[in-house]
Write a protein that holds these residues in place. Structure first.
Motif, mmCIF file in Angstrom:
data_model
loop_
_atom_site.group_PDB
_atom_site.id
_atom_site.type_symbol
_atom_site.label_atom_id
_atom_site.label_comp_id
_atom_site.label_asym_id
_atom_site.label_seq_id
_atom_site.Cartn_x
_atom_site.Cartn_y
_atom_site.Cartn_z
ATOM 1 N N GLU A 187 57.721 6.489 29.249
ATOM 2 C CA GLU A 187 56.519 6.669 28.444
ATOM 3 C C GLU A 187 55.770 5.345 28.368
ATOM 4 O O GLU A 187 56.396 4.277 28.269
ATOM 5 C CB GLU A 187 56.872 7.132 27.031
ATOM 6 C CG GLU A 187 57.620 8.454 26.976
ATOM 7 C CD GLU A 187 58.112 8.789 25.580
ATOM 8 O OE1 GLU A 187 57.560 9.720 24.968
ATOM 9 O OE2 GLU A 187 59.038 8.100 25.102
ATOM 10 N N THR A 192 50.833 8.609 28.691
ATOM 11 C CA THR A 192 51.415 9.201 29.894
ATOM 12 C C THR A 192 52.939 9.151 29.804
ATOM 13 O O THR A 192 53.511 8.143 29.377
ATOM 14 C CB THR A 192 50.965 8.450 31.156
ATOM 15 O OG1 THR A 192 49.540 8.490 31.239
ATOM 16 C CG2 THR A 192 51.552 9.077 32.407
ATOM 17 N N SER A 193 53.583 10.232 30.196
ATOM 18 C CA SER A 193 55.048 10.284 30.213
ATOM 19 C C SER A 193 55.507 10.993 31.475
ATOM 20 O O SER A 193 54.789 11.833 32.035
ATOM 21 C CB SER A 193 55.593 11.009 28.979
ATOM 22 O OG SER A 193 55.225 12.375 28.993
ATOM 23 N N ILE A 285 55.427 15.593 34.333
ATOM 24 C CA ILE A 285 54.491 14.504 34.067
ATOM 25 C C ILE A 285 53.413 15.020 33.118
ATOM 26 O O ILE A 285 52.833 16.093 33.355
ATOM 27 C CB ILE A 285 53.855 13.986 35.370
ATOM 28 C CG1 ILE A 285 54.939 13.474 36.327
ATOM 29 C CG2 ILE A 285 52.840 12.883 35.078
ATOM 30 C CD1 ILE A 285 54.414 13.088 37.691
ATOM 31 N N GLU A 286 53.154 14.266 32.055
ATOM 32 C CA GLU A 286 52.138 14.646 31.084
ATOM 33 C C GLU A 286 51.224 13.460 30.808
ATOM 34 O O GLU A 286 51.682 12.312 30.747
ATOM 35 C CB GLU A 286 52.760 15.128 29.780
ATOM 36 C CG GLU A 286 53.484 16.451 29.894
ATOM 37 C CD GLU A 286 53.854 17.040 28.546
ATOM 38 O OE1 GLU A 286 54.034 18.267 28.483
ATOM 39 O OE2 GLU A 286 53.959 16.267 27.564
ATOM 40 N N HIS A 287 49.945 13.777 30.625
ATOM 41 C CA HIS A 287 48.982 12.740 30.258
ATOM 42 C C HIS A 287 48.105 13.268 29.129
ATOM 43 O O HIS A 287 47.538 14.368 29.226
ATOM 44 C CB HIS A 287 48.115 12.347 31.454
ATOM 45 C CG HIS A 287 47.114 11.278 31.120
ATOM 46 N ND1 HIS A 287 47.482 9.981 30.842
ATOM 47 C CD2 HIS A 287 45.756 11.328 31.010
ATOM 48 C CE1 HIS A 287 46.408 9.266 30.575
ATOM 49 N NE2 HIS A 287 45.340 10.057 30.674
ATOM 50 N N GLN A 288 48.010 12.476 28.070
ATOM 51 C CA GLN A 288 47.218 12.856 26.907
ATOM 52 C C GLN A 288 45.763 12.468 27.108
ATOM 53 O O GLN A 288 45.435 11.286 27.277
ATOM 54 C CB GLN A 288 47.770 12.173 25.652
ATOM 55 C CG GLN A 288 47.101 12.599 24.361
ATOM 56 C CD GLN A 288 47.381 14.054 24.008
ATOM 57 O OE1 GLN A 288 48.529 14.490 24.081
ATOM 58 N NE2 GLN A 288 46.352 14.799 23.652
ATOM 59 N N THR A 293 46.097 18.006 26.703
ATOM 60 C CA THR A 293 47.219 17.440 27.448
ATOM 61 C C THR A 293 47.262 18.077 28.826
ATOM 62 O O THR A 293 47.238 19.311 28.951
ATOM 63 C CB THR A 293 48.550 17.685 26.723
ATOM 64 O OG1 THR A 293 48.500 17.092 25.423
ATOM 65 C CG2 THR A 293 49.710 17.080 27.509
ATOM 66 N N SER A 295 49.537 18.703 32.074
ATOM 67 C CA SER A 295 50.967 18.732 32.378
ATOM 68 C C SER A 295 51.198 19.229 33.798
ATOM 69 O O SER A 295 50.508 20.144 34.275
ATOM 70 C CB SER A 295 51.710 19.660 31.406
ATOM 71 O OG SER A 295 51.507 19.282 30.065
#
Length: 718
Positions: A187, A192-193, A285-288, A293, A295
């Motif tokens: 993270e 982003t994670s 993979i996720e990005h705010q 969001t 994904s």
């Protein structure tokens, strides 16, 4: 859960532990109108009477199972992944606009624990009266400023099976499983994670053997009365296994029927062995974004199934099956979700892709003088599925919301190979197969579609949610569902029995309410639903096939209702209860030619479809001195009588039954350790979970749930 207009049940990690949930069966027992269908060592969820009961494992179930939002298309895929679970959701009714492929009956979603930014570890060790040692352990924590990890594993080693085989003088049916999961979570400060999760599992268990009950008069002149009226048991001396009389004539009469009223005493000459392996993983993979969001979930699963069974359940060598499957699945989902605080409307939109590769080599052997029945199902099935979906929630007024959703699905299924006649038995690379192929029974090339079908479908959901006050929600919806088409291939003894199946389609109507009352100490929920079901896949007997085949002909009408209650009447005491009612009927004019003659299906109840279900739970926490709590808990469930085959004959009607579990635990108030004493099925109920009625073979096969078990579990967290 009380704010969402979906009929559902949810269980958190602590609740799962207190209920002693170790597999999907324990989950289903605690939800109204939900149960598990069994077959070939696989478990399939059945929700409101919709579930997989087909013999062939290449078909997908109408209740989708997801693990960490990854779709598990085959029933055998979940067995070695369900550990270190954070929570479970059971969603009822079509869920295609949000939860993906093949959710005509609903969806069951398992979520595992993720890596933590702080150090923690846990150990759980259990032992029971069948010499079963179970351990589940984990360690989790930071690896650097932005990276954390988690490693979890479980092992089940059962020293003594539930069954005792008098023919081989040994117990059988023992569970021997182990699995491990490793996760890395990265993270950053920009929202982003990235999660990498990998798992591996090995199953060297023994399948639960069948009770092989006879149905033939001693002189071979017809069916015995006890079989025809549904009261036959293993110790009915006048009900012999008819085919055994032919395979092995002139033996003592005890060779032709089990001679036992105890279904946990078996006589099969071949052991029911398992050598299965599972490996897979995902990258999430996720990005705010500002108000949403983005994904991406990429996943790969591979499963090897190598099993064998004594399909007649008798001490003579007659019919045996060797199951062999190599399965690979790749899925990719991309979705954009609003933060659900975006003015007066919220959305989820996305794309989905799946590719399956199913290699099968099942071999059914029938020995002299009937080795002409030997069937070798050697085929490959490939599936490509693409979908686009959208789910939108609009706030029309402060109290009223409009729910809408749509999903477009395109799927192509390709089949090569078929079923072949063979002689002899040899093993190459662990795969049992004929020594000589003597002919072709059925082949994909001779199908009218040439073994390739393409299906398209658009499903939708439209609903309203009304909250006239803070703790009350009323909802109603109309939704449609789509279950993939495919092929019924397994042991198709003639070309007519290799069937190409149109997709199932369902239209569902539902209204319900959710309420939190009595100063938030009481939750009271209910719903009423109706399903109109077209092109249903049903399992039927065929004149030439040694096993049931799947046909695509059923129109089914279902109405039902559910009531669920959770109540905390005093501090420390929590009571839960659920009641379900389902009235389902086949409307199609279908006639079957079976081993007992012609059977009309119109008006019958579908298989695995009890009219009533009931479940309950009670939990009391007694606060002791010096930082200890004593917990008393029990859960119970009841299932009404039900037919396990669609022809609704007395021989495949099973009685209603109760299952009662109990537990007492001592734990620290800091929740860092717990010791529990527990019992499952404490009334030692004998109940049938699987049935294969084979009148032409001369026997009835039954599988039973586990008998009474009791043990202790110690848990500690660091």
């Amino acid at each position: 859960m009380q704010k969402v207009g979906i009929t559902m049940a949810a269980f958190g990690e602590e609740q799962l532990k207190e209920l002693g949930v170790t597999d999907v069966v324990n989950v289903a027992a605690n939800v109204s109108n939900v149960q598990v269908n069994y077959g070939l060592g696989n478990n399939f969820f059945n929700i409101r009477g919709l579930g997989l009961n087909e013999f062939t494992s290449n078909l997908d179930a109408p209740v989708a199972v997801h693990v960490d939002e990854v779709y598990m298309s085959k029933g055998f895929m979940t067995g070695m992944t369900l550990f270190d679970i954070e929570h479970v959701e059971v969603l009822k009714g079509p869920q295609g606009d949000l939860f993906g492929r093949n959710t005509t009956g609903g969806a069951v979603n398992f979520f595992t624990n993720k890596p933590t930014s702080y150090f923690e570890a846990g150990v759980s060790v259990g032992y029971d009266n069948y010499d079963t040692l179970t351990t589940e352990n984990f360690i989790s924590g930071p690896l650097s400023d932005n990276l954390s990890g988690r490693l979890s594993m479980y092992i089940t080693e059962q020293g003594e099976g539930y069954y005792y085989n008098t023919n081989r003088q040994d117990d059988e049916g023992a569970v021997k499983e182990k699995a491990v999961r490793g996760q890395l979570l990265w993270e950053n400060d920009d929202g982003t994670s990235a999660l990498l999760s990998m798992h591996y599992g090995k199953d060297k268990s023994e399948l639960h053997p069948y009770e092989g009950v006879g149905n033939t008069l001693p002189d071979g002149s017809g069916f015995c009365p006890a079989y025809l009226d549904g009261t036959v048991q293993g110790d009915n001396a006048n009900c012999l296994r008819g085919l055994d009389l032919i395979f092995n004539p002139g033996q003592d009469i005890s060779q032709y029927y089990p001679g036992e009223s105890d279904p946990y005493i078996t006589q099969n000459n071949l052991s029911f062995t398992v050598d299965n392996e599972s490996i897979g993983g995902l990258v999430r993979i996720e990005h705010q974004l500002d108000n949403a969001t983005l994904s991406s979930i990429t996943a790969y699963e591979q499963f090897s199934q190598d099993q064998r069974e004594d399909s007649d359940g008798s001490p003579v060598t007659s019919v045996e099956v060797y199951w062999f499957t190599e399965f690979k699945q790749f899925t990719q989902e991309i979705r954009l979700s609003s933060d659900f605080d975006h003015n007066n409307w919220n959305y989820i939109v996305g794309l989905f892709y799946e590719h399956d590769d199913f290699d099968n080599a099942d071999y059914l052997t029938a020995y002299l003088p009937f080795n002409g029945l030997n069937n070798y199902s050697k085929y490959n099935q490939k599936v490509d599925a693409v979908a686009a979906f959208a789910h939108i929630e609009n706030e029309l007024t402060e109290d009223l919301r409009l729910i809408s959703g749509v999903r477009y699905s395109w799927e192509q299924t390709s089949l090569t190979g078929g079923t072949y006649k063979g002689e002899g038995l040899k093993s190459i690379g662990g795969e049992e197969q004929p020594v000589t192929i003597t002919g072709v029974a059925s082949t994909a090339a001779n199908l009218s579609d040439g073994g390739q079908r393409t299906d398209e479908n658009v499903t939708f959901k439209a609903g309203l949610e009304w909250s006239p006050q803070e703790d009350v929600l009323y909802y109603g919806s109309i939704s449609t569902g789509f279950r993939s088409g495919g092929y019924s291939v397994a042991f198709a003894a003639t070309q007519d029995e290799l069937t190409s199946l149109e997709p199932e389609e369902i239209t569902a109507y539902e209204i319900g309410f959710k309420s939190t009352l009595a100063d938030r100490s009481l939750q009271f929920n209910g719903s009423i639903f109706r399903y109109d079901f077209q092109n249903g896949h049903i399992d039927v007997d065929a004149p030439n096939s040694p096993v049931p085949i799947t046909i695509n002909a059923a129109e089914i009408e279902t109405i039902g209702a559910e009531i669920d209650l959770q109540w905390v009447p005093i501090d420390g005491l929590k009571l839960s209860s659920g009641v379900g009612w389902v009235d389902a009927e086949l409307k199609s004019e279908l006639t079957l030619q079976t081993g007992i003659g012609e059977v009309q299906l119109q008006g019958n109840r579908p298989a695995f479809n009890p009219k009533y279900t009931y479940n309950g739970q009670a939990r009391y926490v007694w606060e002791l001195h010096d930082g200890y709590d004593l917990i008393f808990a029990s859960d119970w469930s009841w299932r009404d009588e039900q037919y396990l085959e669609v022809n609704n004959q007395p021989s495949n009607l099973i009685d209603d039954y109760w299952i009662v579990n109990a537990r007492i635990a001592l734990e620290s108030t800091e929740n860092d350790w717990r010791i529990s004493l527990w019992g499952k099925n404490i009334t030692d109920t004998q109940y049938v979970t699987y049935l294969n009625d084979l009148p032409a073979f001369g026997w009835l096969l039954r599988g039973y749930g586990a008998p009474s078990t009791y043990g202790a579990t110690f848990e500690m967290k660091f």
